[in-house]
Write an enzyme that holds these catalytic residues in place. Structure first.
Site, short mmCIF file in Angstrom:
data_model
loop_
_atom_site.label_atom_id
_atom_site.label_comp_id
_atom_site.label_asym_id
_atom_site.label_seq_id
_atom_site.Cartn_x
_atom_site.Cartn_y
_atom_site.Cartn_z
N ASP A 199 56.05 48.63 -4.56
CA ASP A 199 55.96 48.44 -3.11
C ASP A 199 56.08 49.76 -2.36
OD1 ASP A 199 55.58 45.67 -3.12
OD2 ASP A 199 57.71 45.35 -3.54
N LYS A 220 49.59 35.93 3.16
CA LYS A 220 48.43 36.72 2.73
C LYS A 220 47.14 35.91 2.80
CE LYS A 220 51.31 39.56 -0.32
NZ LYS A 220 51.40 40.50 -1.42
N PRO A 278 50.03 50.52 -0.03
CA PRO A 278 49.13 49.50 0.53
C PRO A 278 49.31 48.19 -0.24
CG PRO A 278 47.90 51.08 -0.79
CD PRO A 278 49.30 51.62 -0.67
N ASP A 279 49.25 47.06 0.46
CA ASP A 279 49.25 45.76 -0.22
C ASP A 279 47.80 45.46 -0.60
OD1 ASP A 279 49.14 43.01 -0.90
OD2 ASP A 279 51.08 42.72 0.07
N ASN A 312 58.17 49.76 -12.92
CA ASN A 312 58.86 48.51 -13.23
C ASN A 312 58.49 48.09 -14.66
OD1 ASN A 312 56.40 46.78 -13.15
ND2 ASN A 312 56.39 47.51 -11.03
N ALA A 366 48.99 42.36 -11.02
CA ALA A 366 49.72 43.63 -11.15
C ALA A 366 51.04 43.58 -10.40
CB ALA A 366 48.86 44.77 -10.60
N PHE A 406 50.12 36.51 -7.54
CA PHE A 406 51.22 36.15 -8.43
C PHE A 406 52.54 36.41 -7.71
CE2 PHE A 406 50.26 35.09 -12.91
CZ PHE A 406 48.90 34.92 -12.75
N LYS A 420 59.39 70.34 -10.95
CA LYS A 420 60.44 69.44 -11.43
C LYS A 420 61.71 69.63 -10.58
CE LYS A 420 63.08 68.32 -15.54
NZ LYS A 420 63.51 68.76 -16.84
N LYS A 453 54.18 33.26 0.65
CA LYS A 453 53.21 34.30 0.26
C LYS A 453 51.77 33.80 0.44
CE LYS A 453 55.40 36.78 -2.45
NZ LYS A 453 56.16 37.22 -3.60
O1 C5P Z 1 54.45 40.31 -1.71
P1 C5P Z 1 54.54 40.43 -3.18
O2 C5P Z 1 54.59 41.85 -3.65
O3 C5P Z 1 55.64 39.64 -3.81
O4 C5P Z 1 53.17 39.78 -3.68
C1 C5P Z 1 52.84 39.75 -5.01
C2 C5P Z 1 51.37 39.64 -5.14
O5 C5P Z 1 50.72 40.63 -4.34
C3 C5P Z 1 50.90 39.89 -6.54
O6 C5P Z 1 49.72 39.14 -6.73
C4 C5P Z 1 50.62 41.40 -6.53
O7 C5P Z 1 49.67 41.75 -7.51
C5 C5P Z 1 50.07 41.60 -5.14
N1 C5P Z 1 50.41 42.91 -4.57
C6 C5P Z 1 49.41 43.83 -4.32
N2 C5P Z 1 49.70 45.04 -3.76
C7 C5P Z 1 50.98 45.34 -3.45
C8 C5P Z 1 52.01 44.44 -3.69
C9 C5P Z 1 51.69 43.22 -4.26
O8 C5P Z 1 48.24 43.56 -4.62
N3 C5P Z 1 51.25 46.53 -2.91
#
Ligand code: C5P
Length: 424
Positions: free
Chosen positions: A279, A341, A305-306, A210, A275, A323, A289, A337
């Site tokens: 996703d 979380k 992973p979140d 991104n 960051a 963020f 390739k 959010k």
């Molecule tokens: O749920 P969303 O992706 O919108 O949440 C954004 C927040 O979660 C940001 O603080 C981002 O750095 C964190 N995040 C993360 N790991 C992910 C996705 C988002 O730490 N895989």
């Protein structure tokens, strides 16, 4: 003296026998990590040559207000904007008088008049000039305007008189200047920050990613250092140099970022996740390739992973700031959010077509933020990311300190006024 790291310090040198000590001041400021530019008055040139300051500062010295070539290179307004702080050392009696009158009679007085940044003066003059009621009045008036007075010291003077009027030693001036940038509110704390995008490999030459620039996270790292914190910055691939005194861990993918965070989270008091983590990642990064011989290509993606949610689950004691970049319904999504979380704070900004202030793109220099926490919020209006970071750190610190207290004033909107802003 981490507070001076990367700071732009404009040193004004005026006509005093102490002008030679200003060369040592430049050296010490640079040792503390500051970038220094020197403006000399005509009087200063009677005591020291511009060459001396050019050599120690690494930049040409600025002298003339009406020199078209010099103005074209870096004019008085640009110099005033460039400076994070201005120190006039030594400041002669004549210069203090001109400053008190708001004169713009030479380059240095004009820059001081045009600058909106902190201004400090370190006077140096004969003791009778210092105690003369005219100088006393001028100094009082400067202090009332918020100009920082450093010294002068007492002792034997170059002219043989004894009394107050000696310029403070350069090391003391450096310490007082550093104090201007120090909130000290995070002294003894460790802050772990994620920044930038992640890249998810499709094959050896392609990836999903991104437009995140990492600027917000890097600015927060710098602001946290200024506030006295030890800072660990886990960064995806970005085009930014790490701020001084920040420990930087470089990663590429979301899984690497998660592993780097997991390896250091035990040390953290505060975790700030700026960051833009991808996703999803391709389920299988192809070892070769991919050839373009098929008319359609389907990539299977799996969830990454979140990182933030994982930190909060496994380390509930860590103060977690997330963020949220949203195109619509900023508050609703940000609060969702916060809840989902279980975060202490969410910092939200508008992106996409509705973000007319910031042109709606990642990577812009400016931003406007809305900060939400359970029972409260703060608005930080449009500013550079560096300025926003310096405003956001005190908001985080204040919530961090209040975490265990009963949240008072639920729903109250905190408008940051001048008094609650950091000193710079
Ligand atoms: O749920 P969303 O992706 O919108 O949440 C954004 C927040 O979660 C940001 O603080 C981002 O750095 C964190 N995040 C993360 N790991 C992910 C996705 C988002 O730490 N895989």
């Amino acid at each position: 003296m981490t507070q001076l790291a990367n700071k732009h310090i404009l040193l004004g040198v005026t006509g005093s026998i102490a002008a030679y000590k200003a060369a040592d001041l430049v050296r010490r400021l640079r040792e503390a990590g500051a970038e220094v530019r020197v403006v000399m008055t005509e009087g200063a040139g009677e005591f020291v040559t511009p060459m001396t300051f050019q050599a120690v500062s690494g930049h040409p010295v600025h002298q003339d207000l009406l020199d078209a070539d010099a103005e074209a290179a870096m004019g008085h307004i640009e110099l005033a904007r460039w400076a994070d702080a201005i120190i006039v050392a030594p400041a002669s009696a004549d210069f203090l008088a001109r400053l008190a009158q708001g004169r713009a009679s030479d380059l240095l007085s004009t820059v001081c008049l045009a600058a909106e940044r902190p201004l400090a003066v370190a006077p140096a003059m004969n003791t009778h000039m210092w105690t003369n009621p005219a100088t006393v009045d001028n100094v009082r008036s400067l202090q009332q305007r918020g100009i920082l007075l450093i010294g002068p010291d007492e002792g034997e003077q170059a002219c043989g008189d004894v009394g107050a009027g000696r310029m403070s030693p350069p090391e003391q001036i450096v310490t007082r200047l550093a104090d201007l940038f120090s909130t000290g509110s995070l002294t003894g704390k460790t802050v772990l920050i994620t920044a930038g995008p992640t890249r998810e490999a499709i094959d050896p030459v392609r990836y999903l990613s991104n437009h995140s620039s990492g600027k917000m996270g890097f600015s927060l790292a710098e602001a946290a250092v200024e506030a006295g914190a030890r800072v660990i910055l886990v960064s995806g691939p970005v085009n930014l140099a790490a701020p001084a005194h920040v420990e930087r861990l470089e990663v590429i993918s979301a899984q690497q970022m998660a592993a780097a965070v997991a390896s250091r989270i035990d040390e953290a008091d505060i975790f700030i996740a700026t960051a833009a983590v991808a996703d999803y990642r391709p389920s299988r990064a192809r070892p070769e390739k991919i050839k373009k011989d098929q008319s359609h290509l389907t990539l299977e993606l799996e969830k990454n992973p979140d990182i933030l949610a994982g930190v909060k689950q496994q380390h509930p004691g860590v103060f977690c700031v997330g963020f949220a970049a949203e195109t619509t319904d900023l508050e609703r999504y940000a609060r969702a959010k916060l809840e989902a979380k279980q975060l202490e704070m969410v910092v939200a900004n508008q992106v996409g077509p509705a973000a007319t202030d910031t042109d709606g793109t990642f990577g812009s220099e400016t931003n406007a933020l809305q900060v939400f926490w359970p029972g409260g919020e703060a608005h930080l209006p449009l500013a550079s990311k560096a300025q926003l970071a310096r405003q956001l750190i005190p908001v985080i610190v204040s919530r961090y300190e209040q975490r265990d207290r009963t949240a008072a004033g639920k729903g109250k909107i905190v408008k940051l006024n001048q008094a609650s802003r950091p000193k710079i």
